[in-house]
Write an enzyme that holds these catalytic residues in place. Structure first.
Site, PDB file in Angstrom:
ATOM      1  CE  LYS A 163      -3.512   2.253  11.678  1.00 35.70           C
ATOM      2  NZ  LYS A 163      -3.553   1.616  10.366  1.00 35.70           N
ATOM      3  CB  ALA A 208     -13.545   1.731   4.605  1.00 33.11           C
ATOM      4  CD  GLU A 215      -0.983   0.733   3.619  1.00 29.23           C
ATOM      5  OE1 GLU A 215      -1.428   1.870   3.383  1.00 29.23           O
ATOM      6  OE2 GLU A 215      -1.125   0.168   4.709  1.00 29.23           O
TER       7      GLU A 215
HETATM    8  N1  PSU Z   1      -0.496   0.784   8.865  1.00 29.43           N
HETATM    9  C1  PSU Z   1       0.575   1.553   9.161  1.00 29.43           C
HETATM   10  N2  PSU Z   1       0.507   2.882   8.860  1.00 29.43           N
HETATM   11  C2  PSU Z   1      -0.583   3.420   8.222  1.00 29.43           C
HETATM   12  C3  PSU Z   1      -1.687   2.584   7.879  1.00 29.43           C
HETATM   13  C4  PSU Z   1      -1.582   1.278   8.236  1.00 29.43           C
HETATM   14  O1  PSU Z   1       1.571   1.058   9.688  1.00 29.43           O
HETATM   15  O2  PSU Z   1      -0.581   4.604   7.934  1.00 29.43           O
HETATM   16  C5  PSU Z   1      -2.880   3.145   7.114  1.00 29.43           C
HETATM   17  C6  PSU Z   1      -3.418   2.054   6.187  1.00 29.43           C
HETATM   18  O3  PSU Z   1      -3.424   2.560   4.883  1.00 29.43           O
HETATM   19  C7  PSU Z   1      -4.826   1.791   6.683  1.00 29.43           C
HETATM   20  C8  PSU Z   1      -5.191   3.145   7.191  1.00 29.43           C
HETATM   21  O4  PSU Z   1      -5.679   1.323   5.678  1.00 29.43           O
HETATM   22  O5  PSU Z   1      -4.007   3.545   7.886  1.00 29.43           O
HETATM   23  C9  PSU Z   1      -6.415   3.118   8.066  1.00 29.43           C
HETATM   24  O6  PSU Z   1      -6.968   4.394   8.100  1.00 29.43           O
HETATM   25  P1  PSU Z   1      -8.366   4.639   8.779  1.00 29.43           P
HETATM   26  O7  PSU Z   1      -8.152   4.313  10.222  1.00 29.43           O
HETATM   27  O8  PSU Z   1      -8.683   6.100   8.532  1.00 29.43           O
HETATM   28  O9  PSU Z   1      -9.342   3.719   8.102  1.00 29.43           O
END
Ligand code: PSU
Ligand code: MN
Length: 310
Positions: free
Chosen positions: A160, A142, A26
């Protein structure tokens, strides 16, 4: 799929046509998850880790309104430095295309683009999930819904730790998303090895994971699989220290009114500051480890799928 919307890098295209293992990566980690220049170094090293384990890396992003599957060094470098990069999840992807924007793909959007071209294994750091206080703020990533419907194996160090991990795991169960513990009986907690939440499906090698994927998808049970790969012992953070850092970051986010798609990047940045950069080192190390495992799973899955062919 309109072919003019998507540009597959030559090396990736050849690999896909020849049935070689490919691992999707990603780009939100690069644009929104880490500061420059660590983000660019990591993105480059992650690709090397995939290659060293016998697969072709394919970082995914939107550049001037085209989906790029596989980025060259210049595009990676631009993505890592540009301030004008959108964070794209499922809902945002068409906007970036129709308005010819630059955008980085989250776990959800990377899964979508991977499926479009036939990549089935993807490595990230940690997926998004149910945020703390979601009973009030309704903030559920999502990423979870994408895992429910899009058939990609996602290798991550759990979700996370800024999230509500028990609720995230419950939600994955509701959505029918299998969570495989890689050499661990517990759901990984990103910066630390264990959330204390037990996992029932534990696998000891990439072949076992590949057999699971093959079983699921060959019985037409569409949808993703989450492989929880804990950060290595030597690179893990202290759990107490982490919890304090997360609480400080959450408090500040609340005071500043940070919401929606900004919240995850904000928290990651704050936690890095509070831990004096050590959380970033851990983040980098877990991504590299996930990339290496994803490459091994992609190879094992390719082997199983090819054995089936007459
Ligand atoms: N994992 C990491 N750093 C990040 C992310 C994941 O180590 O920045 C990103 C990924 O792209 C994941 C997103 O899909 O954070 C999730 O964002 P949100 O909580 O707004 O859905
Ligand atoms: Mn969110």
């Amino acid at each position: 799929m309109r072919k003019d919307l998507i540009i597959v890098h030559e090396e990736v295209l050849d690999a896909l046509n020849e049935g070689k293992p490919v691992v999707a990566l990603e780009s939100t980690i690069i644009s929104h998850g880490m500061p420059y220049p660590e983000n660019l170094n990591t993105a480059t090293q992650v690709e090397v880790a995939v290659r060293n384990h016998g697969a072709v890396p394919s970082t995914i992003a939107v550049i001037r309104g085209k989906i790029h599957v596989g980025l060259d060094a210049n595009s990676l470098s631009e993505l890592a430095q540009s301030k004008d990069v959108m964070k794209l999840s499922r809902r945002d992807l068409p906007f970036a295309i129709s308005e010819k924007r630059n955008g980085a793909t989250t776990v959800a959007a990377t899964m979508i683009c991977s499926e479009m071209v036939g990549i089935n294994v993807f490595a990230t750091g940690g997926i998004g999930g149910v945020h703390r206080g979601a009973d009030q703020n309704f903030d559920i990533s999502a990423d979870l819904f994408e895992l429910a419907k899009t058939s990609i194996a996602v290798v991550s160090a759990g979700a996370k730790a800024i999230l509500d991990l028990p609720a995230t795991l419950e939600y994955l169960e509701t959505l029918g998303v299998p969570v495989l513990g890689y050499k661990s009986d517990f759901f990984a907690a990103f910066y630390t090895r264990s959330s204390g939440l037990p996992l029932e499906m534990v696998m000891q090698d990439p072949q076992a994971v590949a057999r699971f994927l093959h079983a699921k998808w060959s019985m037409h049970l569409h949808g993703g699989v989450l492989i929880s790969n804990p950060v290595s012992e030597g690179n893990a953070m202290d759990q107490k220290e982490m919890e304090t850092a997360i609480e400080m970051a959450l408090e500040e986010a609340k005071n500043l009114g940070v919401k929606g798609k900004e919240i995850t990047p904000f928290l990651l940045r704050k936690i890095k500051d509070v831990t004096k950069g050590r959380s970033l080192e851990t983040n980098i190390s877990l991504i590299l480890s996930n990339a290496a495992l994803a490459a091994q799973i992609a190879r094992a899955y390719r082997d199983i799928s090819q054995q089936e062919r007459p």
